[in-house]
Design a protein around this motif. Structure first.
Motif, PDB file in Angstrom:
ATOM      1  N   PHE A 150     -52.814  92.834  96.195  1.00 33.78           N
ATOM      2  CA  PHE A 150     -53.192  92.370  94.863  1.00 33.78           C
ATOM      3  C   PHE A 150     -52.161  92.824  93.821  1.00 33.78           C
ATOM      4  N   GLY A 151     -51.647  94.053  93.996  1.00 36.98           N
ATOM      5  CA  GLY A 151     -50.603  94.522  93.097  1.00 36.98           C
ATOM      6  C   GLY A 151     -49.347  93.684  93.197  1.00 36.98           C
ATOM      7  N   VAL A 152     -48.992  93.251  94.415  1.00 31.74           N
ATOM      8  CA  VAL A 152     -47.824  92.386  94.608  1.00 31.74           C
ATOM      9  C   VAL A 152     -48.038  91.045  93.913  1.00 31.74           C
ATOM     10  N   ILE A 153     -49.241  90.483  94.027  1.00 27.92           N
ATOM     11  CA  ILE A 153     -49.538  89.201  93.382  1.00 27.92           C
ATOM     12  C   ILE A 153     -49.448  89.346  91.866  1.00 27.92           C
ATOM     13  N   LEU A 154     -49.964  90.454  91.321  1.00 26.77           N
ATOM     14  CA  LEU A 154     -49.881  90.677  89.878  1.00 26.77           C
ATOM     15  C   LEU A 154     -48.440  90.813  89.418  1.00 26.77           C
ATOM     16  N   SER A 155     -47.581  91.365  90.272  1.00 32.17           N
ATOM     17  CA  SER A 155     -46.178  91.503  89.875  1.00 32.17           C
ATOM     18  C   SER A 155     -45.538  90.138  89.655  1.00 32.17           C
ATOM     19  N   ALA A 156     -45.936  89.154  90.467  1.00 31.52           N
ATOM     20  CA  ALA A 156     -45.434  87.797  90.249  1.00 31.52           C
ATOM     21  C   ALA A 156     -45.939  87.240  88.924  1.00 31.52           C
ATOM     22  N   ALA A 157     -47.173  87.560  88.574  1.00 34.05           N
ATOM     23  CA  ALA A 157     -47.755  87.046  87.336  1.00 34.05           C
ATOM     24  C   ALA A 157     -47.035  87.595  86.113  1.00 34.05           C
TER      25      ALA A 157
ATOM     26  N   SER B   5     -41.948  99.462  87.320  1.00 34.48           N
ATOM     27  CA  SER B   5     -41.492 100.581  88.143  1.00 34.48           C
ATOM     28  C   SER B   5     -42.664 101.442  88.593  1.00 34.48           C
ATOM     29  N   VAL B   6     -43.609 101.702  87.689  1.00 36.98           N
ATOM     30  CA  VAL B   6     -44.795 102.472  88.046  1.00 36.98           C
ATOM     31  C   VAL B   6     -45.575 101.768  89.150  1.00 36.98           C
ATOM     32  N   SER B   7     -45.704 100.451  89.037  1.00 36.82           N
ATOM     33  CA  SER B   7     -46.429  99.678  90.038  1.00 36.82           C
ATOM     34  C   SER B   7     -45.745  99.757  91.399  1.00 36.82           C
ATOM     35  N   HIS B   8     -44.436  99.605  91.419  1.00 35.39           N
ATOM     36  CA  HIS B   8     -43.719  99.615  92.690  1.00 35.39           C
ATOM     37  C   HIS B   8     -43.656 101.005  93.317  1.00 35.39           C
ATOM     38  N   VAL B   9     -43.638 102.050  92.489  1.00 31.88           N
ATOM     39  CA  VAL B   9     -43.718 103.403  93.041  1.00 31.88           C
ATOM     40  C   VAL B   9     -45.051 103.598  93.751  1.00 31.88           C
TER      41      VAL B   9
ATOM     42  N   ALA C  40     -49.031  97.045  87.216  1.00 31.11           N
ATOM     43  CA  ALA C  40     -48.888  95.595  87.105  1.00 31.11           C
ATOM     44  C   ALA C  40     -49.737  95.032  85.965  1.00 31.11           C
ATOM     45  N   LEU C  41     -50.973  95.527  85.807  1.00 31.04           N
ATOM     46  CA  LEU C  41     -51.836  95.033  84.737  1.00 31.04           C
ATOM     47  C   LEU C  41     -51.265  95.369  83.360  1.00 31.04           C
ATOM     48  N   VAL C  42     -50.745  96.584  83.201  1.00 36.02           N
ATOM     49  CA  VAL C  42     -50.163  96.948  81.907  1.00 36.02           C
ATOM     50  C   VAL C  42     -48.874  96.165  81.665  1.00 36.02           C
TER      51      VAL C  42
ATOM     52  N   VAL D 232     -55.288 106.311  97.236  1.00 39.10           N
ATOM     53  CA  VAL D 232     -55.958 105.997  95.966  1.00 39.10           C
ATOM     54  C   VAL D 232     -54.961 105.979  94.816  1.00 39.10           C
ATOM     55  N   LEU D 233     -54.131 107.044  94.702  1.00 36.87           N
ATOM     56  CA  LEU D 233     -53.171 107.101  93.599  1.00 36.87           C
ATOM     57  C   LEU D 233     -52.118 105.999  93.729  1.00 36.87           C
ATOM     58  N   GLY D 234     -51.655 105.763  94.968  1.00 36.80           N
ATOM     59  CA  GLY D 234     -50.675 104.710  95.156  1.00 36.80           C
ATOM     60  C   GLY D 234     -51.239 103.332  94.882  1.00 36.80           C
ATOM     61  N   GLY D 235     -52.399 103.033  95.448  1.00 33.85           N
ATOM     62  CA  GLY D 235     -53.006 101.720  95.243  1.00 33.85           C
ATOM     63  C   GLY D 235     -53.396 101.484  93.797  1.00 33.85           C
ATOM     64  N   PHE D 236     -54.016 102.490  93.170  1.00 30.64           N
ATOM     65  CA  PHE D 236     -54.410 102.331  91.771  1.00 30.64           C
ATOM     66  C   PHE D 236     -53.176 102.213  90.888  1.00 30.64           C
ATOM     67  N   GLY D 237     -52.127 102.999  91.204  1.00 29.94           N
ATOM     68  CA  GLY D 237     -50.901 102.907  90.427  1.00 29.94           C
ATOM     69  C   GLY D 237     -50.269 101.532  90.517  1.00 29.94           C
ATOM     70  N   ALA D 238     -50.308 100.926  91.712  1.00 31.48           N
ATOM     71  CA  ALA D 238     -49.749  99.587  91.879  1.00 31.48           C
ATOM     72  C   ALA D 238     -50.494  98.573  91.014  1.00 31.48           C
TER      73      ALA D 238
END
Length: 516
Positions: A428-435, A320-324, A303-305, A293-299
């Motif tokens: 989804f976090g990976v896709i947002l990182s591209a955005a 960095s927060v997203s990738h951690v 990315a959103l922020v 939960v913490l890892g997925g939500f953090g990703a």
């Protein structure tokens, strides 16, 4: 099958890990006696280069087919508490000393002309930080580890407060220090609990020896306490959501060289991988949901922020927060793909995130700002910097052919085997990182030049080109030849997974970590 030996002799015949720790510390003592600032820089770079060569010699001496600790050095330190000077390395940690040494070399070169105030103290603090960081990766006695862990605070505090580039640098230094001290409290409680339990169950007194503690599994209630204390203590340093708020402040206010080190060397995530899960495997399995939960939500959150940022340094902070978060998801999978992906991604941080931050520092040195309002059209006057920034950015979003793709693919495969739902969240976090990266790159580097400072900016100098070139080569080497990394980590990662999947309250330690 016979277990691998826990300790192996040093084939070089020298205490190479002690030299890795002591060389930067001793080298730092030389700098106050040098008169010329140029001499200070040259001597510092020579020391960092020797450290890099020594770390590569250590890596060459490692036998990757052995899953246990190697190059082990032990000496009594505090006999009354049974505390030892105990250091060693295995395949999980072996790549981090060379990565650390390389990144410090890059930071020293990047600071060559930008640091004009008190260069002796600045470079001495960098060398001290390098030495104690090496200690964090090598320490196998928990008290020794905690000492190195806490010793990183002093040089970082002074580097931020004295050479920060923002008006609130002293606030940022204080905030960082308070966060780290707060995170150290649960770590200290956990190691005390471990030592007291060892004394109670064996009758042989306290023990802070990591390898000895692994051989005595904790009862379930104590495992839960130790796991949560270690996990949350390390999560502050990682940083993992919601303990991440110090990072954007420090990256905005602190010196860019230190920022590259903080985003490139994820000591907190390493601590979770090295200590939190192996010392409490049953609790780790029970609290898979917490890590997921913490890892997925953090990703997703990071990315959103990052999508909303208008400053390159703050974008890199939330990236960095997203990738951690993605790394924690890989660790939570507790299978070979997940853990190898997590290790691969932690190595990538030093190359990709650290490299992007150094390139951002080059921009700040030229333009005085990294706000998007001060940028635009950078590709015209700075084609080389733009090309390297794009390559490292493509690695950060996982473009095939780069090291980021291999790491993220391994993590996603690993977590998909355990929880497809968490895997889709991570994807989804990976896709947002591209955005967020492509959007910011377009606004900062493409389009017309609107600022006269941008039009007059000079492209990468030879020293800067060397830094960017080395990072680019490592990005492509990791993407095209991932076996270079995986062959080093495979045996130790398999031993880690074996412990996580077979060790319970009564099962004893896994054969991968047991003495012959």
């Amino acid at each position: 099958m016979n277990p691998e030996p826990l300790f192996t002799a040093d084939p070089l015949g020298i205490p190479i890990l002690s030299l890795l720790i002591l060389l930067p510390l001793v080298w730092a003592l030389l700098l106050p006696f040098l008169r010329e600032n140029r001499t200070v820089r040259i001597v510092t770079l020579v020391g960092a280069a020797l450290e890099l060569a020594l770390s590569l010699a250590m890596l060459a001496a490692l036998r990757p087919e052995i899953s246990g600790m190697q190059l082990v050095e032990r000496a009594s330190w505090i006999p009354s508490l049974n505390v030892h000077y105990l250091i060693g390395i295995d395949g999980i940690a072996a790549l981090f000393p060379p990565l650390t040494a390389l990144l410090f070399c890059g930071v020293i070169l990047a600071s060559w002309t930008s640091i004009q105030s008190m260069p002796r103290l600045y470079f001495a603090l960098l060398l001290v930080l390098e030495g104690v960081t090496m200690g964090v990766f090598c320490a196998l006695d928990l008290v020794l580890f905690f000492l190195f862990w806490e010793l990183t605070l002093a040089p970082i505090y002074f580097l931020i407060s004295l050479w920060g580039i923002g008006p609130e640098r002293r606030f940022a230094a204080t905030k960082y220090t308070l966060f780290m001290l707060a995170g150290g409290i649960p770590l200290l409680f956990a190691l005390i609990l471990l030592a007291l339990y060892h004394a109670d169950i064996t009758g042989n007194g306290l023990s802070f020896d990591y390898l000895t503690l692994l051989a005595h599994p904790l009862p379930a209630p104590l495992q839960t306490a130790v796991f949560l204390l270690l996990f949350f203590g390390f999560a502050v340093k990682a940083p993992l959501f919601p303990f991440h708020t110090w990072l954007p402040t420090v990256l905005r206010e602190g010196p860019v060289g230190l920022s590259a080190l903080l985003v490139g060397l994820k000591l907190g995530a390493f601590g979770i991988l090295r200590f939190a899960l192996p010392l409490a495997p049953t609790a780790a399995r029970e609290y898979f949901w917490l890590m997921a939960v913490l890892g997925g939500f953090g990703a997703i959150y990071g990315a959103l922020v990052a999508l909303r940022q208008s400053n390159l340094r703050k974008m890199l902070a939330f990236s960095s927060v997203s990738h951690v978060g993605l790394v924690i998801v890989g660790i939570a999978a507790m299978n070979i793909q997940g853990v190898q992906g997590a290790i691969f991604q932690l190595v990538n941080f030093g190359v990709v995130a650290g490299g992007l931050m150094l390139l951002t520092g080059f921009l700040h040195h030229r333009l005085g700002s990294t706000d998007l309002a001060s940028l635009g059209g950078l590709a015209r006057p700075l084609p080389l910097l733009t090309a390297f920034f794009l390559l490292l950015g493509m690695a950060s979003i996982g473009l095939p052919g780069t090291n980021g793709f291999v790491a993220e693919l391994l993590i996603l495969i690993g977590i998909f085997q355990v929880s497809p739902g968490v895997a889709f969240i991570a994807l989804f976090g990976v896709i947002l990182s591209a955005a967020y990266f492509l959007g910011l790159f377009q606004r900062a580097f493409l389009g017309p030049v609107t600022q006269p400072t941008v039009a007059a900016a000079l492209d990468l100098r030879p020293r800067e080109l060397l830094i960017a070139g080395v990072m680019a080569v490592l990005v492509l080497a990791g993407g095209l030849f991932p076996s270079l990394v995986q062959e080093v980590t495979a045996s130790a990662a398999n031993g880690w997974v074996a412990r996580m999947t077979t060790t319970g309250l009564d099962s004893g330690p896994s054969t991968a970590l047991r003495e012959p």
